[in-house]
Design an enzyme around this catalytic site. Structure first.
Site, PDB file in Angstrom:
ATOM      1  N   ASN A 149      43.792  51.217  42.467  1.00  0.00           N
ATOM      2  CA  ASN A 149      44.770  52.228  42.003  1.00  0.00           C
ATOM      3  C   ASN A 149      44.270  53.666  42.155  1.00  0.00           C
ATOM      4  OD1 ASN A 149      42.930  51.528  39.993  1.00  0.00           O
ATOM      5  ND2 ASN A 149      44.306  52.138  38.357  1.00  0.00           N
ATOM      6  N   GLU A 247      36.043  47.540  32.476  1.00  0.00           N
ATOM      7  CA  GLU A 247      37.213  48.365  32.156  1.00  0.00           C
ATOM      8  C   GLU A 247      38.423  47.594  32.647  1.00  0.00           C
ATOM      9  OE1 GLU A 247      37.034  50.898  30.344  1.00  0.00           O
ATOM     10  OE2 GLU A 247      34.851  51.068  30.424  1.00  0.00           O
ATOM     11  N   CYS A 281      45.620  52.517  34.629  1.00  0.00           N
ATOM     12  CA  CYS A 281      45.479  51.705  33.411  1.00  0.00           C
ATOM     13  C   CYS A 281      45.768  52.534  32.162  1.00  0.00           C
ATOM     14  CB  CYS A 281      44.083  51.098  33.354  1.00  0.00           C
ATOM     15  SG  CYS A 281      42.775  52.306  33.549  1.00  0.00           S
ATOM     16  N   GLU A 459      32.290  53.824  29.560  1.00  0.00           N
ATOM     17  CA  GLU A 459      31.744  54.617  30.663  1.00  0.00           C
ATOM     18  C   GLU A 459      31.773  56.081  30.232  1.00  0.00           C
ATOM     19  OE1 GLU A 459      34.555  53.050  33.728  1.00  0.00           O
ATOM     20  OE2 GLU A 459      32.750  52.291  34.668  1.00  0.00           O
TER      21      GLU A 459
HETATM   22  O1  TXE Z   1      42.969  43.283  40.397  1.00  0.00           O
HETATM   23  P1  TXE Z   1      41.562  42.618  40.532  1.00  0.00           P
HETATM   24  P2  TXE Z   1      44.298  42.938  41.194  1.00  0.00           P
HETATM   25  C1  TXE Z   1      45.509  45.043  36.712  1.00  0.00           C
HETATM   26  C2  TXE Z   1      46.973  45.237  37.038  1.00  0.00           C
HETATM   27  C3  TXE Z   1      47.153  44.419  38.251  1.00  0.00           C
HETATM   28  C4  TXE Z   1      46.253  43.239  37.931  1.00  0.00           C
HETATM   29  C5  TXE Z   1      45.785  42.476  39.129  1.00  0.00           C
HETATM   30  O2  TXE Z   1      47.751  44.727  35.985  1.00  0.00           O
HETATM   31  O3  TXE Z   1      48.470  43.997  38.445  1.00  0.00           O
HETATM   32  O4  TXE Z   1      45.136  43.829  37.305  1.00  0.00           O
HETATM   33  O5  TXE Z   1      45.368  43.377  40.134  1.00  0.00           O
HETATM   34  C6  TXE Z   1      37.738  42.354  42.730  1.00  0.00           C
HETATM   35  N1  TXE Z   1      34.899  38.360  41.191  1.00  0.00           N
HETATM   36  N2  TXE Z   1      44.664  46.110  37.222  1.00  0.00           N
HETATM   37  O6  TXE Z   1      44.454  41.469  41.383  1.00  0.00           O
HETATM   38  O7  TXE Z   1      41.661  41.374  41.321  1.00  0.00           O
HETATM   39  C7  TXE Z   1      38.815  42.827  43.672  1.00  0.00           C
HETATM   40  O8  TXE Z   1      38.498  42.484  44.997  1.00  0.00           O
HETATM   41  C8  TXE Z   1      34.547  39.646  41.374  1.00  0.00           C
HETATM   42  C9  TXE Z   1      44.209  47.036  36.248  1.00  0.00           C
HETATM   43  O9  TXE Z   1      44.344  43.786  42.374  1.00  0.00           O
HETATM   44  O10 TXE Z   1      41.007  42.551  39.171  1.00  0.00           O
HETATM   45  C10 TXE Z   1      38.816  44.316  43.387  1.00  0.00           C
HETATM   46  O11 TXE Z   1      37.745  44.943  44.069  1.00  0.00           O
HETATM   47  N3  TXE Z   1      35.414  40.588  41.788  1.00  0.00           N
HETATM   48  C11 TXE Z   1      43.205  47.929  36.764  1.00  0.00           C
HETATM   49  C12 TXE Z   1      38.564  44.362  41.875  1.00  0.00           C
HETATM   50  O12 TXE Z   1      37.986  43.102  41.559  1.00  0.00           O
HETATM   51  C13 TXE Z   1      36.687  40.235  42.007  1.00  0.00           C
HETATM   52  C14 TXE Z   1      43.138  48.287  38.165  1.00  0.00           C
HETATM   53  C15 TXE Z   1      39.814  44.560  41.035  1.00  0.00           C
HETATM   54  O13 TXE Z   1      40.815  43.686  41.444  1.00  0.00           O
HETATM   55  C16 TXE Z   1      37.116  38.896  41.817  1.00  0.00           C
HETATM   56  C17 TXE Z   1      43.621  47.239  39.040  1.00  0.00           C
HETATM   57  C18 TXE Z   1      36.160  37.945  41.391  1.00  0.00           C
HETATM   58  N4  TXE Z   1      36.481  36.669  41.169  1.00  0.00           N
HETATM   59  C19 TXE Z   1      44.373  46.230  38.553  1.00  0.00           C
HETATM   60  N5  TXE Z   1      38.437  38.847  42.099  1.00  0.00           N
HETATM   61  C20 TXE Z   1      42.614  48.948  35.840  1.00  0.00           C
HETATM   62  N6  TXE Z   1      41.999  48.512  34.743  1.00  0.00           N
HETATM   63  O14 TXE Z   1      42.662  50.130  36.126  1.00  0.00           O
HETATM   64  C21 TXE Z   1      38.821  40.083  42.448  1.00  0.00           C
HETATM   65  N7  TXE Z   1      37.772  40.927  42.411  1.00  0.00           N
END
Ligand code: TXE
Length: 478
Positions: A149, A247, A281, A459
């Protein structure tokens, strides 16, 4: 274009030579190929980081600081290119990338480059018997995993304190938005960051991210992303006693009281609802409005929302760009459907938009929903898109109970002129951050993070630097 890994100071494809397609959300077309890495690439990155650690951690703070400041300067000098890359990769308005994402990435580097020079430790004297002091050492090789994001903004928010504290890093940007991290690796090269100190491995979360988390010698993981992913990471990391900073998601309440400065509030609430297409977020997605101004609020809010131009992220007057990907757009739209099933009334929006010339992009109207209750799923689950729900409330007690009634606890926003009420509510809200008469006003020294299921740890400021260190108490008998 090919987005390559950056390992040991050199750009490589993945060892498997597999590639992922990178889509521009504004047009729906593929614009680059991303190295699709696996465990062996992470291992190679780890080996490079481990080899570089004695050199980097052995440098003086001043030397490290100078290199990190050069990187910050490099970001600023390449602002135009980085902003365009960020917008192309993520779908966000170019104007936003230029004014927020990229300048903040430069500030992150500069902030921690200088913070390290001003850190100090406490001494504990024992009544003439002994003196204790604290030494802080870097951990070694650490892992940083960031989301899509705010790509470069959050990538640098993690690696800057890790590097400043003297660690070497294996980092993974989101596979959905890897472009600016790739450009950033070139800036690091030019700034003279010693080889192996920062290694960037591209690829899917379950391949690269998980391999970083599972690596037995990577001592700490700093992660920003979804709550479910955070849970998986914690399960793997806990038995290895890794340090974790997580986070995660939010479902943030915005509370609008009768006595607020109405004009300021309306501007602020439109921003906190739809900035970055609602994909931050910290965005406020549950808007509680006191009954006395409910009708006035709805009218003024809708008037402004209707004026938000949705479309080509590169156009000057675009306020709402494209959502990050088609699956994400579908996820967000499924919540709009759910809202209707739950009895919600769509006051504005709710539909996909097909701007002329950009018909294949992932656009959605900013969407305003009413008539739902706090307990409905739409008000409990993170949607992470341009969708808000408006709920009327009676008084402070009533709104406080509703605001706290979710599994999340990231931020809350209060709009009121009554300082006593503002303090009282701020103290009782179960969130890591409370903004009063503002939103997303950030001082990088402050603790940043969430309560409840919104995360673990904080953080920001010295906390972030200290996360990446091991503390040692040294006791000397006098
Ligand atoms: O996030 P992911 P996604 C929320 C938001 C969104 C939902 C899913 O609601 O719709 O999460 O989004 C890496 N082990 N937020 O699926 O998968 C991934 O490659 C280690 C909130 O895109 O959590 C990426 O680099 N890493 C949020 C990172 O994790 C893993 C921002 C985040 O992606 C992994 C984004 C694993 N098993 C989404 N699987 C915020 N807090 O700001 C994925 N990743």
């Amino acid at each position: 274009m090919k987005i390559l890994n950056y390992i040991d100071g050199t750009h490589f494809p993945a060892e498997s030579n597999e590639w992922l397609e990178n889509v521009n959300p504004a047009t729906g077309s593929v614009f680059s190929q991303i190295a699709s890495s696996h465990k062996p690439d992470v291992e190679k990155a780890y080996q490079a980081a481990e080899k570089a650690f004695p050199v980097w951690s052995g440098m003086s703070k001043q030397e490290r600081s100078e290199i990190l400041l050069k990187i910050s300067q490099g970001i600023t000098e390449n602002l135009e290119e980085l902003a365009l890359a960020e917008s192309t990769d993520n779908g966000k308005p170019l104007k936003l990338a230029k004014s927020v994402d990229i300048p903040r990435a430069a500030s992150n580097m500069a902030f921690f480059a200088t913070a390290i020079l001003h850190d100090s430790q406490k001494a504990y004297e024992m009544d003439g018997l002994a003196i204790n002091y604290t030494q802080r050492k870097p951990l070694g090789v650490v892992g940083c995993i960031s989301p899509w994001n705010l790509p470069l903004y959050l990538f640098t928010w993690k690696i800057a304190p890790a590097l400043a504290a003297g660690n070497c890093v294996v980092a993974k940007p989101s596979e959905v938005t890897p472009y600016t991290a790739f450009l950033f690796s070139k800036i690091c090269q030019e700034a003279g960051l010693p080889v192996g100190v920062l290694n960037i491995v591209h690829g899917l979360g379950p391949n690269v991210g998980q391999a970083i988390v599972e690596h037995p010698n990577i001592k700490a993981i700093s992660f920003t992303g979804g709550t479910k992913t955070g849970e998986q990471i914690a399960k793997i990391a806990a038995p290895m006693f890794k340090k974790l900073s997580l986070e995660l998601g939010g479902k943030n309440p915005v509370m609008v009281f009768d006595d607020c400065d109405f004009d300021q509030m309306i501007k602020g609430v439109v921003r906190s609802s739809f900035a970055n297409q609602g994909q931050i977020c910290l965005c406020g997605s549950r808007i509680y409005v006191q009954k006395g101004i409910y009708d006035r609020f709805i009218q003024a809010f809708l008037e402004r929302v209707k004026k938000l131009k949705v479309g080509n992220p590169l156009a000057e007057d675009t306020k709402v760009g494209a959502l990050v990907s088609e699956p994400h757009l579908e996820k967000v739209m499924s919540y709009i459907e759910l809202a209707q099933e739950e009895g919600g009334e769509i006051l504005h929006g709710g539909n996909r938009v097909y701007p002329e010339g950009f018909e294949k992009g992932f656009y959605l109207e900013p969407t305003v929903i009413a008539e739902l209750n706090t307990c409905d799923r739409v008000n409990q689950e993170e949607i992470f898109g341009p969708v808000v729900s408006i709920i009327p409330f009676e008084n402070d007690t009533d709104v406080l109970a509703q605001a706290n009634d979710t599994q999340y606890g990231l931020t809350a926003v209060l709009w009121t002129q009554d300082l006593t009420r503002a303090h009282q509510l701020a103290h009782q809200l179960d969130t890591g951050i409370v903004w009063i008469n503002t939103w997303l006003l950030r001082d990088l020294r402050t603790p940043f993070g969430g309560a409840k299921n919104s995360g673990v740890g904080r953080e920001g400021g010295f906390k972030a630097l200290h996360f990446f260190t091991e503390e040692k108490n040294i006791c000397i008998r006098i």
